[in-house]
Write an enzyme that holds these catalytic residues in place. Structure first.
Site, PDB file in Angstrom:
ATOM      1  N   SER A 155      37.245  38.132  42.293  1.00 11.16           N
ATOM      2  CA  SER A 155      38.187  37.575  41.315  1.00 11.16           C
ATOM      3  C   SER A 155      37.613  37.608  39.901  1.00 11.16           C
ATOM      4  O   SER A 155      36.390  37.636  39.705  1.00 11.16           O
ATOM      5  CB  SER A 155      38.519  36.120  41.675  1.00 11.16           C
TER       6      SER A 155
HETATM    7  N1  SAM Z   1      36.651  34.513  46.646  1.00 13.75           N
HETATM    8  C1  SAM Z   1      36.481  35.924  46.556  1.00 13.75           C
HETATM    9  C2  SAM Z   1      35.342  36.321  45.667  1.00 13.75           C
HETATM   10  O1  SAM Z   1      34.738  35.451  45.022  1.00 13.75           O
HETATM   11  O2  SAM Z   1      35.020  37.501  45.636  1.00 13.75           O
HETATM   12  C3  SAM Z   1      37.777  36.582  46.160  1.00 13.75           C
HETATM   13  C4  SAM Z   1      38.147  37.642  47.117  1.00 13.75           C
HETATM   14  S1  SAM Z   1      39.697  38.412  47.087  1.00 13.75           S
HETATM   15  C5  SAM Z   1      40.505  37.998  45.613  1.00 13.75           C
HETATM   16  C6  SAM Z   1      40.576  37.544  48.391  1.00 13.75           C
HETATM   17  C7  SAM Z   1      40.009  37.729  49.765  1.00 13.75           C
HETATM   18  O3  SAM Z   1      40.870  37.059  50.690  1.00 13.75           O
HETATM   19  C8  SAM Z   1      39.919  39.161  50.259  1.00 13.75           C
HETATM   20  O4  SAM Z   1      38.587  39.469  50.567  1.00 13.75           O
HETATM   21  C9  SAM Z   1      40.810  39.203  51.510  1.00 13.75           C
HETATM   22  O5  SAM Z   1      40.342  40.052  52.522  1.00 13.75           O
HETATM   23  C10 SAM Z   1      40.782  37.746  51.922  1.00 13.75           C
HETATM   24  N2  SAM Z   1      41.896  37.306  52.780  1.00 13.75           N
HETATM   25  C11 SAM Z   1      43.209  37.648  52.725  1.00 13.75           C
HETATM   26  N3  SAM Z   1      43.900  37.021  53.704  1.00 13.75           N
HETATM   27  C12 SAM Z   1      42.993  36.259  54.387  1.00 13.75           C
HETATM   28  C13 SAM Z   1      43.077  35.378  55.495  1.00 13.75           C
HETATM   29  N4  SAM Z   1      44.244  35.109  56.116  1.00 13.75           N
HETATM   30  N5  SAM Z   1      41.969  34.769  55.930  1.00 13.75           N
HETATM   31  C14 SAM Z   1      40.768  35.004  55.333  1.00 13.75           C
HETATM   32  N6  SAM Z   1      40.612  35.837  54.287  1.00 13.75           N
HETATM   33  C15 SAM Z   1      41.721  36.455  53.810  1.00 13.75           C
END
Ligand code: SAM
Length: 218
Positions: free
Chosen positions: A67
């Site tokens: 992000s």
């Molecule tokens: N917090 C992260 C960082 O600091 O890099 C942001 C990562 S990205 C914006 C959002 C993440 O949510 C992705 O890696 C995606 O695979 C994950 N995601 C999406 N749906 C999900 C779910 N149902 N359970 C767990 N992770 C999920």
């Protein structure tokens, strides 16, 4: 995090990035200090190290992103979390958001649906010495085993708030989650007061979709 690991490099770039975040309205100086300490370049792939201190999201593989630092700061500030409290993060991704929470002295539990991303973030947690508890799975159903949480932060966008996350929030706790369409979302900051849930909205964000049982269907 031991001083000799990672954050000795790019100090000027980190300072400039934090100044930008401060100018955009983030006021929590303790949080800004923590962002200035965390070596974001360790959470991005080699290809993007040179851009690690731009205030922008960057690809991390599996069509996902780390992000934007400003967004991470706004979400963390909205949690209003205290040292020693327990936070669930849904969407570990690169692990950057979880590292910020850990550096704030929070007990962090984090869930990621892509094993490959989780493995990479676990390596960085280990390198930096953060005792973050993580698992691969569907975070839309929360992590009941360790509930209730003083804070829940969802770093992917949902069409509506998953009921399981509300159920796993402690009395007085806050849930921060982007809600909206696939294209644009508003951050919802939900505060639990016993059985009541009060919601405040912060407008105008763009996240990758939250895919799962109580999110978008993948
Ligand atoms: N917090 C992260 C960082 O600091 O890099 C942001 C990562 S990205 C914006 C959002 C993440 O949510 C992705 O890696 C995606 O695979 C994950 N995601 C999406 N749906 C999900 C779910 N149902 N359970 C767990 N992770 C999920």
């Amino acid at each position: 995090m031991p001083e000799y690991i990672g954050n000795g490099r790019y100090k000027t770039e980190r300072k400039e990035m934090v100044e930008l975040i401060r100018q955009r309205g983030v006021k929590d100086e303790n949080l800004l200090k923590v962002i200035e300490r965390i070596p974001r370049h360790l959470f991005v792939t080699d290809l993007f190290i040179g851009r690690a201190y731009e205030d922008s999201p960057l690809p991390i593989g599996k069509s996902q992103t780390i992000s934007q630092p400003y967004t991470v700061a706004v979400m963390t500030e909205a949690l209003e979390i205290k040292k020693g409290s327990k936070v669930l993060e849904v969407g570990t991704g690169s692990g950057y958001q979880a590292a910020i929470l850990a550096e704030l002295g929070v007990r962090v539990f984090t869930i990621e649906r892509h094993m490959e991303l989780l493995n990479a973030s676990r390596k960085v947690f280990e390198k930096l010495g953060y005792p973050i508890v993580s698992k691969c799975g569907d975070g839309t159903i929360g992590w009941a085993e360790f509930a209730p949480y003083d804070g829940i932060i969802v770093t992917a966008a949902a069409p509506e708030i998953p009921q399981a996350l509300l159920d796993q929030l402690a009395d007085g706790g806050k849930l921060v989650i982007p809600i909206g369409s696939m294209e644009f979302q508003d951050l919802h900051v939900v505060t639990r007061k016993k059985d009541k849930f009060l919601t405040k909205e912060i407008c105008g964000f763009k996240f990758v979709p939250l895919i799962g049982k109580m999110g978008w269907q993948g």
